[in-house]
Design a protein around this motif. Sequence first.
Motif, PDB file in Angstrom:
ATOM      1  N   ARG A 102       0.828  -1.218   0.000  1.00 55.67           N
ATOM      2  CA  ARG A 102       0.000   0.000   0.000  1.00 55.67           C
ATOM      3  C   ARG A 102       0.857   1.260   0.000  1.00 55.67           C
ATOM      4  NH1 ARG A 102      -4.704  -1.613   4.432  1.00 55.67           N
ATOM      5  NH2 ARG A 102      -5.948  -2.920   3.038  1.00 55.67           N
ATOM      6  N   ASN A 182      -1.112   3.045  -5.044  1.00 60.77           N
ATOM      7  CA  ASN A 182      -1.895   2.679  -3.863  1.00 60.77           C
ATOM      8  C   ASN A 182      -1.557   3.519  -2.645  1.00 60.77           C
ATOM      9  OD1 ASN A 182      -1.103  -0.356  -5.256  1.00 60.77           O
ATOM     10  ND2 ASN A 182      -3.216   0.323  -5.209  1.00 60.77           N
ATOM     11  N   ARG A 234      -5.841   8.664  -3.155  1.00 60.12           N
ATOM     12  CA  ARG A 234      -4.956   7.671  -3.779  1.00 60.12           C
ATOM     13  C   ARG A 234      -5.474   7.390  -5.174  1.00 60.12           C
ATOM     14  NH1 ARG A 234      -7.663   4.061  -0.065  1.00 60.12           N
ATOM     15  NH2 ARG A 234      -8.885   2.495  -1.183  1.00 60.12           N
ATOM     16  N   TYR A 238      -6.556  -0.624  -3.225  1.00 57.49           N
ATOM     17  CA  TYR A 238      -5.487  -1.482  -2.737  1.00 57.49           C
ATOM     18  C   TYR A 238      -5.441  -2.772  -3.524  1.00 57.49           C
ATOM     19  CZ  TYR A 238      -5.532   1.430   1.487  1.00 57.49           C
ATOM     20  OH  TYR A 238      -5.467   2.466   2.361  1.00 57.49           O
TER      21      TYR A 238
END
Length: 241
Positions: A102, A182, A234, A238
């Motif tokens: 991440r 991510n 983002r 994810y």
Amino acid sequence: MHQHLYSNFENKVILVVEDDYDIGDILEKYLKNEGMQVVRAMHGQQALECLKTCSIDLILLDIKLPKLNGWDVLNIIRQHNSLPVIILTALDDQVDKIMGLRMGADDFIVKPFNPNEVIARVQAVLRRSHAQTRSDQIITYKMIEIQLEHHQVFILKENQKHLINLTLTEYNILLLMIKAPNKVFTRSELIRQCMPDRDALDRTVDSHVSNLRKKLEDKNVSGFLINVRGVGYRLDQYYEI
């Protein structure tokens, strides 16, 4: 005499950030056997200093470090560049792996490891990195292609390229986020790295991101530029581990 499997790895500079001397020595030996150069750092702050003074091609980054831990170092690195980072950890913990990916790690190796596996992972990540920085300077993520030399962004669909007309700020935001798709970028990070006006307000960031998202959606590209409430944005969801 040792035969190098991939000559294009020779003279690549690897920063080994590891506070265990023995592990660091083993990694250095195997990397040098492949013709790579090695820079050593014993703690997180020293690693960041090395990045300022050395031209590094890839980082092998331990998590449990004195002064600054590996997560802090990775977070700082990802605020500035897309330098390849492979995480080393003694914890065979799924949560650590998810966190590492991440935050923008390129790979993840659990201790104890086979040094030959580390070399193979380093070579694989360097190959991917080299492919992204080849002479035509093209970065591709899913259906988005950025041509760095021409500052142009294309959407790839059905073997066709569709140009998106972006402002410079929109281009800078997309380029920054696509290098760590991510990672959650705070509004202050986006202002500092993507906007000429460093005193811009948070709502200015929201406006730029909204306009960029709309331009992607106009090309039937949805699901990008996700708002993380109370934090920032983002680029993508994810990864599933």
